[in-house]
Write a protein that holds these residues in place. Structure first.
Motif, mmCIF file in Angstrom:
data_model
loop_
_atom_site.group_PDB
_atom_site.id
_atom_site.type_symbol
_atom_site.label_atom_id
_atom_site.label_comp_id
_atom_site.label_asym_id
_atom_site.label_seq_id
_atom_site.Cartn_x
_atom_site.Cartn_y
_atom_site.Cartn_z
ATOM 1 N N ARG A 113 0.841 -1.205 0.000
ATOM 2 C CA ARG A 113 0.000 0.000 0.000
ATOM 3 C C ARG A 113 0.870 1.248 0.000
ATOM 4 N N LEU A 114 1.864 1.209 0.840
ATOM 5 C CA LEU A 114 2.760 2.356 0.934
ATOM 6 C C LEU A 114 3.355 2.645 -0.433
ATOM 7 N N ASP A 115 3.769 1.576 -1.107
ATOM 8 C CA ASP A 115 4.358 1.746 -2.429
ATOM 9 C C ASP A 115 3.357 2.380 -3.388
ATOM 10 N N ALA A 116 2.102 1.937 -3.313
ATOM 11 C CA ALA A 116 1.076 2.461 -4.228
ATOM 12 C C ALA A 116 0.920 3.965 -4.033
ATOM 13 N N ILE A 117 0.888 4.373 -2.755
ATOM 14 C CA ILE A 117 0.687 5.799 -2.479
ATOM 15 C C ILE A 117 1.924 6.587 -2.904
ATOM 16 N N PHE A 118 3.062 6.000 -2.605
ATOM 17 C CA PHE A 118 4.302 6.655 -2.988
ATOM 18 C C PHE A 118 4.352 6.863 -4.497
ATOM 19 N N ARG A 119 3.965 5.795 -5.210
ATOM 20 C CA ARG A 119 3.987 5.895 -6.674
ATOM 21 C C ARG A 119 3.075 6.999 -7.170
ATOM 22 N N GLU A 160 6.174 13.028 -1.083
ATOM 23 C CA GLU A 160 7.084 11.986 -1.544
ATOM 24 C C GLU A 160 8.255 11.849 -0.575
ATOM 25 N N ASP A 161 8.776 12.975 -0.121
ATOM 26 C CA ASP A 161 9.886 12.954 0.829
ATOM 27 C C ASP A 161 9.502 12.187 2.086
ATOM 28 N N ALA A 162 8.335 12.558 2.622
ATOM 29 C CA ALA A 162 7.893 11.940 3.866
ATOM 30 C C ALA A 162 7.717 10.436 3.681
ATOM 31 N N LEU A 163 7.089 10.061 2.570
ATOM 32 C CA LEU A 163 6.823 8.644 2.338
ATOM 33 C C LEU A 163 8.126 7.892 2.082
ATOM 34 N N ALA A 164 9.067 8.567 1.413
ATOM 35 C CA ALA A 164 10.347 7.914 1.143
ATOM 36 C C ALA A 164 11.037 7.595 2.454
ATOM 37 N N ALA A 165 10.903 8.511 3.430
ATOM 38 C CA ALA A 165 11.510 8.284 4.734
ATOM 39 C C ALA A 165 10.889 7.059 5.404
ATOM 40 N N VAL A 166 9.594 6.929 5.230
ATOM 41 C CA VAL A 166 8.918 5.761 5.797
ATOM 42 C C VAL A 166 9.404 4.497 5.104
ATOM 43 N N ARG A 167 9.537 4.604 3.804
ATOM 44 C CA ARG A 167 9.976 3.436 3.034
ATOM 45 C C ARG A 167 11.367 2.989 3.454
ATOM 46 N N SER A 168 12.221 3.965 3.737
ATOM 47 C CA SER A 168 13.590 3.598 4.090
ATOM 48 C C SER A 168 13.696 3.234 5.567
ATOM 49 N N GLY A 169 12.587 3.370 6.286
ATOM 50 C CA GLY A 169 12.597 2.979 7.695
ATOM 51 C C GLY A 169 13.038 4.098 8.619
ATOM 52 N N ASP A 170 13.300 5.306 8.093
ATOM 53 C CA ASP A 170 13.725 6.415 8.940
ATOM 54 C C ASP A 170 12.588 6.982 9.768
ATOM 55 N N ARG A 171 11.373 6.753 9.293
ATOM 56 C CA ARG A 171 10.221 7.316 10.012
ATOM 57 C C ARG A 171 9.171 6.253 10.239
ATOM 58 N N GLN A 172 8.448 6.389 11.334
ATOM 59 C CA GLN A 172 7.336 5.484 11.578
ATOM 60 C C GLN A 172 6.038 6.139 11.080
ATOM 61 N N PRO A 173 5.204 5.409 10.380
ATOM 62 C CA PRO A 173 3.948 6.012 9.909
ATOM 63 C C PRO A 173 2.959 6.150 11.063
ATOM 64 N N ASP A 174 2.984 7.266 11.768
ATOM 65 C CA ASP A 174 2.027 7.469 12.854
ATOM 66 C C ASP A 174 0.784 8.181 12.332
ATOM 67 N N THR A 175 -0.175 8.375 13.221
ATOM 68 C CA THR A 175 -1.451 8.969 12.819
ATOM 69 C C THR A 175 -1.248 10.346 12.194
ATOM 70 N N ALA A 176 -0.351 11.104 12.812
ATOM 71 C CA ALA A 176 -0.133 12.464 12.308
ATOM 72 C C ALA A 176 0.337 12.409 10.864
#
Lengths: 149, 790
Positions: free
Chosen positions: B35-41, B66-82
């Motif tokens: 899903r994350l990939d789909a949104i990122f794309r 895209e920046d924010a999602l890329a960070a999630v993809r690379s594991g630098d950020r946790q996808p929290d509610t905010a």
């Protein structure tokens, strides 16, 4: 600036209809009656694969219903097909005379038309000194429908 | 360039619709990489397109996301509610901007900054110029946001519309051609060519119709997001289940259904699903469940929305209707359950007391109903108080082609929509009578009284004096408010026709719904049932009558029976389901052996029953009966007819070999007691009657034995039987050959056995044991309910 007009006879009067409002000119054959519709709505007729609503033009103008053999859907009658608000109507004419370019003039003051004629009139043109009313199909139908209501 | 922009808008819009479900799914499970990939794309594609289309604002938003999602993809950020909310905000904003670009209007850019700021892990720390985002791995991002690439082209709806109307004209032109050919001398070659043309045209029509079809997914894909937002707004938890998104539907229908569906779902969340606390108290899961299901049934599409909430509080609804002045107390008291429930469709009435932001303004269900009915559909409710509500919208597959019944009156033809015709009965039928009630006409059809209108009177067609009454048939027309009988001269045909709207002067009559051109080439008008009723001044009260009739229809589909003349000359009937076939055999095949008549079939012997011995030496007509396992022959004089058995039978005299007496066509007819015919002799009288709300649940049985044989025995004994429990019903006992999932586990089961002798359960032809077992489970309270007449 002159426009093309179709000249015709309705209830013994000459009228002109803008060619831009004429889809075609046809002979209407068999008409399917519509029970309970206004008397000026003659019925439905099939034109190739299209269904048209047949209108007794004279009656729509508030003149007495034409007494003709075709009233029961018998003989052929000449009609002008016109598209109004997405629906095709066949306006019955006594006679179709001519097509030609004329100059449309606005109704001059002092000509008192009664309500339905007033709505149906889109100005007038002059043919060899004879004034002819320009018949606007949308106004004609609108006036007739409002009068019925 | 000019071409690219509309393309971009259409594509983005489409992807956004498909994406909204993904986002919610991602939020539910942030670890879901796909899903994350789909949104990122998606944001990546938007960013890429914006670059060369020169849309800086969109580029900025998509870049930030895209920046924010890329960070999630690379594991630098946790996808929290905010973060999820921020991404949702950006995706929404992209949608708004795209619409604004399409409409050519300006959109305030102030909000953009806030959205971008919200994306950063903690506002302020993040540097304005972040290091370049990890370069996307895929060199050419898929434009469709990861969906399977289909070979397709994008077409304007207008073009499809033109194709469709061209197709309709083609059908009509073909009809005219066929008519012209019939008029002339028959020419086989021309006819063969026409035949070929007809086949091609029919195929083409199918294909063109299909091009207008769209998966209902187009309607459903936006629902997860909507449900999430609505539920969050109301502080409720809702799980959405969507089924049947691949059902196809005319795209116009989809558009028409969009608002009603959204409204119903919002209602379900707001009014239906209770707050988590209330649900817990009621012993339900905290998260409510809303199920949206689409399925096709014949040429209709059913879209069903059900929730497991509180259902409609009918008493409160009535109360409210009374206060608003919709019904007076007297009528309210007389109203049946369905009519009361129907009040929900009344304008200006909401079952909710407080107005919430989401729904409950009382403009709703009436609009839903009129929208759906405008496209020839209908809305039905099924209320389970305390357990939920199901709303079913039923719409036709396409708009323009209608299945019609053509009726004739005074030589003129009119069409009626097939779906509005309940039944056609002959005026001469014995079950039909016509009475004058004051200056109105009333028809009684099989005891059901309906207002009667003569079509020629409605249409003011003159009747010649020579034949004042030439109507021969009654068409029972159902409208949204009630049914009435329409007297016509003849029913000519049923036809599938293209309906077109009639011109305003024609519609002004109020009697017609449209016009059509059948094969005959003579235009025909489509009658509007509701309009006719209104023109004739029929008013259907929300009456108890209509209800009674409905519940009767629901109670049980009529059982069909074969009516025959028995050997003793009596009229008898046997349920049709038990009749395998009717055959005539030589007299030689019937033998008396072992004290009973038997029928020889090849090497086998089939027991033969007869009220008296068949005539010697004459061929014998037999009913071959079967219970799915064993066979039996019953000798008759001749079969007569197939009829509907009335719901109730007059009880037979004690010891009678018949299940009861039905009145069919004004004549008493004995109905064979199948159980007795199949079982060996052994009379058991009905012993007990159960209170009606306690039901015997009959287990599923492919041979139909339980529904046919067992039902007869138990209902004869005064019990009520069902193969499926209706809402609110409770089964006292279940009878089945096997325990299956279809039977609730908490209902005591009486096992049936197919073979006599020892073993588990009760032998199925042992009347005494069967009735005793049922009476056992029905409990002591039934002792009081003993049937007096038995």
């Amino acid at each position: 600036m002159s426009e093309l007009f179709l000249l015709a006879q309705v209830a013994g009067r000459g009228v002109a209809i803008a060619a831009s409002q004429v889809d075609s000119v046809v002979d209407i054959g068999e008409v399917t009656a519509i029970p309970c519709a206004a008397p000026w709505v003659r019925g439905l007729a099939a034109l190739r694969s299209r269904v048209v609503t047949v209108v007794d033009t004279a009656a729509a103008l508030g003149l007495p219903l034409a007494r003709r053999g075709s009233s029961g859907g018998g003989g052929a009658a000449r009609a002008v097909i016109s598209l109004v608000d997405g629906h095709y109507y066949a306006l019955l004419m006594d006679e179709l005379e001519d097509v030609g370019p004329f100059e449309r003039r606005s109704m001059s003051s002092g000509v008192a038309l009664t309500d339905r004629w007033e709505r149906a009139a889109g100005g007038w043109v002059e043919r060899d000194g004879e004034p002819l009313l320009v018949l606007d199909p949308a106004g004609l139908l609108g006036g007739a429908m409002d009068a019925a209501a | 360039m000019d071409d690219l922009l509309p393309e971009f808008i259409a594509e983005t819009r489409e992807t956004l619709e498909a994406l909204s479900g993904e986002i919610v799914a991602w939020e539910a499970d942030p670890a879901d990489r796909a899903r994350l990939d789909a949104i990122f794309r998606f944001v990546h594609t938007v960013k890429g397109s914006c670059g060369f289309l020169d849309l800086p604002r969109l580029a900025r938003l998509s870049h930030a996301a895209e920046d924010a999602l890329a960070a999630v993809r690379s594991g630098d950020r946790q996808p929290d509610t905010a973060l999820v909310n921020a991404v949702l905000g950006v995706v929404d904003r992209i949608g708004e901007l795209v619409e604004a670009i399409d409409a050519g209007v300006a959109l305030d850019s102030a909000a953009d900054d806030l959205l971008v700021a919200a994306l950063s892990p903690d506002a302020g720390v993040r540097e304005p110029e972040a290091p370049a985002a990890p370069a996307p791995v895929e060199p050419a991002p898929q434009p469709q946001g990861g969906r399977a690439a289909a070979r397709s082209v994008r077409l304007g709806v207008e073009l499809l519309d033109r194709m469709m109307s061209g197709m309709s004209d083609m059908v009509l032109a073909r009809n005219e051609l066929a008519r012209r050919l019939r008029e002339g001398a028959p020419d086989p070659r021309a006819e063969a060519a026409l035949e070929r043309l007809s086949v091609t045209v029919a195929e083409m029509r199918d294909t063109v119709t299909r091009t207008r079809m769209q998966k209902i997914d187009a309607l459903f894909s936006a629902l997860p997001r909507m449900v999430r937002d609505t539920a969050a707004q109301l502080a409720k938890q809702v799980t959405l289940v969507v089924e049947g998104s691949d059902v196809e539907l005319d795209r116009e229908m989809i558009e028409v259904m969009r608002d009603p569906l959204v409204h119903i779902i919002r209602n379900a969340i707001d009014h239906g699903v209770e707050a988590p606390r209330v649900r817990r108290a009621a012993g339900k899961r905290e998260a409510g469940r809303v199920t949206v299901r689409a399925r096709q049934s014949g040429n209709r599409i059913l879209v069903e929305v059900s929730d497991d909430g509180a259902g409609i509080d009918v008493d409160r609804l009535i109360d409210k209707a009374r206060r608003v002045g919709l019904v007076d107390p007297v009528r309210a008291a007389a109203m049946g359950e369905a009519a009361r429930l129907d009040l929900i469709f009344s304008p200006g009435l909401s079952s909710r007391d407080q107005v919430s932001e989401v729904s409950g303004r009382g403009v709703g269900m009436d609009v839903v109903r009129s929208n759906v009915e405008a496209i020839g559909g209908r809305v039905t409710l099924s209320n389970r108080p305390g357990r939920g509500l199901t709303i079913i919208m039923e719409v036709p597959l396409t708009l323009s082609i209608l299945s019609t019944i053509v009726v004739g009156v005074e030589g003129q033809r009119f069409a009626l929509a097939r779906q509005s015709v309940e039944e056609i009965v002959s005026l001469r039928a014995e079950s039909v009578r016509v009475d004058r009630l004051g200056d109105a006409n009333v028809a009684a059809v099989r005891g059901q009284r309906l207002p009667l209108l003569w079509l020629h009177e409605v249409l003011s067609l003159p009747r010649p004096y020579s034949r004042p009454q030439s109507a021969r048939l009654l068409v029972i027309v159902s409208t949204r408010d009630g049914a009435f009988a329409l007297g016509v001269d003849q029913v000519i045909d049923s036809e599938e026709l293209v309906v077109k709207p009639a011109a305003p002067p024609v519609m002004a009559c109020g009697l017609y719904a449209g016009q059509m051109l059948p094969d005959s080439g003579r235009p025909m008008l489509l009658l509007d049932g509701a309009g006719i009723a209104a023109a004739a001044g029929l008013r259907f009260a929300l009456s108890a009558d209509a209800d009674a009739e409905e519940s009767q229809a629901e109670a049980r589909a009529a059982v069909q029976a074969l009516l025959f003349t028995d050997l003793d000359g009596c009229r008898r009937a046997v349920p049709l389901g038990a009749v395998d076939r009717v055959e005539t055999v030589d007299a030689g095949a019937v033998r008396l052996s072992g004290g009973r008549a038997r029928l020889t079939v090849g090497d086998a012997l089939v027991p033969l029953r007869a009220v008296r011995p068949p005539d010697e030496g004459r061929p014998v007509t037999l009913l071959r009966l079967t219970d799915g396992q064993s066979e039996l022959a019953y000798a008759i004089a001749e079969p007569a007819d197939i009829v509907d058995l009335p719901a109730s039978l007059a009880p037979p005299a004690a010891g009678s070999p018949y299940a009861g007496v039905a009145v069919i066509g004004g004549e008493p007819v004995e109905v064979l007691d199948l159980l007795r015919v199949f079982a060996d002799e052994g009379a058991v009288r009905p012993t007990a009657a159960a209170p009606p709300e306690r039901v015997c649940l009959l287990g599923p049985d492919p041979s139909g034995w339980t529904d046919l044989f067992l039902r007869q025995l138990l209902e004869g004994a005064g019990y009520r039987c069902a193969t499926r429990l209706a809402p609110g019903e409770e089964a006292a006992v279940a009878l089945a050959f096997d325990q299956t999932d279809a039977l609730p586990a908490e209902v005591p089961l009486v096992r049936l056995r197919r073979e006599p002798g020892g073993g588990d359960g009760v032998y199925r032809y042992d009347r005494d044991a069967l009735l005793a077992a049922v009476a056992d489970h029905m409990g002591a309270e039934c002792a009081n309910g003993r049937r007096a007449a038995a």
